[in-house]
Design an enzyme around this catalytic site. Sequence first.
Site, PDB file in Angstrom:
ATOM      1  N   GLU A 307       0.811  -1.220   0.000  1.00 29.99           N
ATOM      2  CA  GLU A 307       0.000   0.000   0.000  1.00 29.99           C
ATOM      3  C   GLU A 307       0.843   1.268   0.000  1.00 29.99           C
ATOM      4  O   GLU A 307       0.799   2.039   0.966  1.00 29.99           O
ATOM      5  CB  GLU A 307      -0.875   0.033   1.261  1.00 29.99           C
ATOM      6  CG  GLU A 307      -1.966  -0.973   1.303  1.00 29.99           C
ATOM      7  CD  GLU A 307      -2.632  -1.032   2.672  1.00 29.99           C
ATOM      8  OE1 GLU A 307      -3.733  -1.586   2.746  1.00 29.99           O
ATOM      9  OE2 GLU A 307      -2.057  -0.523   3.659  1.00 29.99           O
ATOM     10  N   CYS A 378      -1.981  33.440  10.394  1.00 26.97           N
ATOM     11  CA  CYS A 378      -1.762  34.177  11.621  1.00 26.97           C
ATOM     12  C   CYS A 378      -1.229  33.235  12.688  1.00 26.97           C
ATOM     13  O   CYS A 378      -1.949  32.832  13.601  1.00 26.97           O
ATOM     14  CB  CYS A 378      -3.077  34.820  12.059  1.00 26.97           C
ATOM     15  SG  CYS A 378      -2.762  36.097  13.234  1.00 26.97           S
TER      16      CYS A 378
HETATM   17  N1  LLP Z   1      -1.238   1.791   4.644  1.00 27.73           N
HETATM   18  C1  LLP Z   1      -1.632   2.188   5.872  1.00 27.73           C
HETATM   19  C2  LLP Z   1      -2.469   1.309   6.682  1.00 27.73           C
HETATM   20  C3  LLP Z   1      -1.234   3.441   6.362  1.00 27.73           C
HETATM   21  O1  LLP Z   1      -1.609   3.821   7.570  1.00 27.73           O
HETATM   22  C4  LLP Z   1      -0.438   4.294   5.540  1.00 27.73           C
HETATM   23  C5  LLP Z   1      -0.045   5.612   6.000  1.00 27.73           C
HETATM   24  C6  LLP Z   1      -0.067   3.831   4.270  1.00 27.73           C
HETATM   25  C7  LLP Z   1      -0.490   2.570   3.858  1.00 27.73           C
HETATM   26  C8  LLP Z   1       0.761   4.649   3.323  1.00 27.73           C
HETATM   27  O2  LLP Z   1       2.015   4.921   3.832  1.00 27.73           O
HETATM   28  P1  LLP Z   1       3.112   5.670   2.915  1.00 27.73           P
HETATM   29  O3  LLP Z   1       3.494   4.727   1.814  1.00 27.73           O
HETATM   30  O4  LLP Z   1       2.499   6.916   2.403  1.00 27.73           O
HETATM   31  O5  LLP Z   1       4.232   5.926   3.853  1.00 27.73           O
HETATM   32  N2  LLP Z   1       0.592  12.414   7.397  1.00 27.73           N
HETATM   33  C9  LLP Z   1       1.904  11.815   7.538  1.00 27.73           C
HETATM   34  C10 LLP Z   1       1.915  10.413   7.014  1.00 27.73           C
HETATM   35  C11 LLP Z   1       0.889   9.530   7.670  1.00 27.73           C
HETATM   36  C12 LLP Z   1       0.880   8.140   7.111  1.00 27.73           C
HETATM   37  C13 LLP Z   1      -0.290   7.401   7.615  1.00 27.73           C
HETATM   38  N3  LLP Z   1      -0.421   6.081   7.120  1.00 27.73           N
HETATM   39  C14 LLP Z   1       2.926  12.677   6.816  1.00 27.73           C
HETATM   40  O6  LLP Z   1       2.557  13.689   6.232  1.00 27.73           O
HETATM   41  O7  LLP Z   1       4.113  12.389   6.846  1.00 27.73           O
END
Ligand code: LLP
Length: 462
Positions: A307, A378
């Site tokens: 994912e 702000c």
């Molecule tokens: N699968 C699940 C169950 C997840 O919780 C996440 C990300 C992903 C896949 C995808 O992960 P990636 O490949 O994007 O690392 N808002 C934070 C990132 C939060 C990620 C949450 N879960 C940021 O801006 O760094």
Amino acid sequence: MSSPRFRPYEEDVDVQSPNRNLAPLGAEVDQEGQLWVGGCRLADLADHYGTPLYVLDETTLRAGCQAYCRALVRHYPGKSLVLYASKAHSSLAMAALMASEGLGLDAVSAGELLTALGGGMDPRNMVLHGNNKSRDELRLALEHGVTVVLDNWLELDLLERLCGQQGQRARLLIRFTPGIECHTHEYIRTGHLDSKFGFDLEELDTVLQRLATASWADVAGLHAHIGSQIFELQPHEDLAAVMVKALARARALGHHPKDLNVGGGLGVRYVDSDDPPAIAAWVQTVSAAVVAACRQQQQPLPRLLCEPGRSLVATAGLTLYQVGSRKEIPGVRTYVAVDGGMSDNPRPITYQSRYTACLPQRCRDAATDTVTVAGKHCESGDVLLHHIPLPPVASGDLLAVLATGAYNASMGSNYNRIPRPAAVLVQGGQAQLVQRRETHQDLLRWDILPEHLCQPGAVPIR
Ligand code: LLP
């Protein structure tokens, strides 16, 4: 501090693995130092669509999808499916693009799920995540045949009731916490994990036993996700081994799980010093670990699901701003303010995330200025980049912040009632608006003015 290098003089561009580059693959600098992406000059895009503007490079998005799919075909001998983690950027256009590359999708809410369906994503290739899914969200998933990633006991009860009422079966992946915790550049293994997501590894047997007699449930596989922006490969290798063991347990308890979903997490380059592994290396490591664990434990190969979110979309995106005021504090720092900030990119204020920026109209000029790029909100902490080298910056200049394709638009807000930016998808000299700029009228759509509070001088917003 980070200084951007662009093609044609960024020599080590990784065309196979866009997560390793700062700029989109379709970025080029012309003779005059103007930056183009996808055959579109950024200054023209700013003129036409205004700023702030999210720019998404289609070539980079497709290259990332193909890198994952190609590597899986090459390194994993069984079936596989890449599910785009749409929390990184959820839009109709993105869902459609991912579907066109043969990817499935991970949604964590009815909103993300409906967006994906609206973009033409096949629901059979979708999963619904969430640690507190509502009854309506579960019903929606069941209605469309979307696989539910079972997270907790309450959800199990809810699903049992819903399926009973509607005479339906639910296709489930069971999410558990594998005891591998990542803190971006290091990781620890623990017996129990302090995580709000999924079942504890110790509980897994009880869940599997309860589901063994549930005629409404099809335990299609297992899921785990260990973190995000991870640069190490070892935790994913360890995860695969833990998961195959859990898969064997599920089989021993009478289930026929086919899917192993290892989550996302591969990191990307935000600043020059970041050095994430290539997509192919990540896939190869995970694949080899799953194959080795299956061989060792004499288990059939599962269908391998992953994912990725960030590594598919981050470096395809950049945000174009216009510079406004400049404030010099002698001996301290020079602020330049842009026409957006924490509402379109909340990552710096939320996680102290670092980014790289350039002046897209003067990419060939020497970086003789050092500035701190502030937003217009702000809030003193509304700073996008600290102390970065740039050519001399003046009011009216365009500024591009790179690698903003993931977790920017999707985490944006309307703080200070600032409308959300527009987004354009660029390719082959064409720019296509994929999210129109929010208007002030849009913002007021939610407000209701009670009659007894109405003031004679109220000005309707147009
Ligand atoms: N699968 C699940 C169950 C997840 O919780 C996440 C990300 C992903 C896949 C995808 O992960 P990636 O490949 O994007 O690392 N808002 C934070 C990132 C939060 C990620 C949450 N879960 C940021 O801006 O760094």
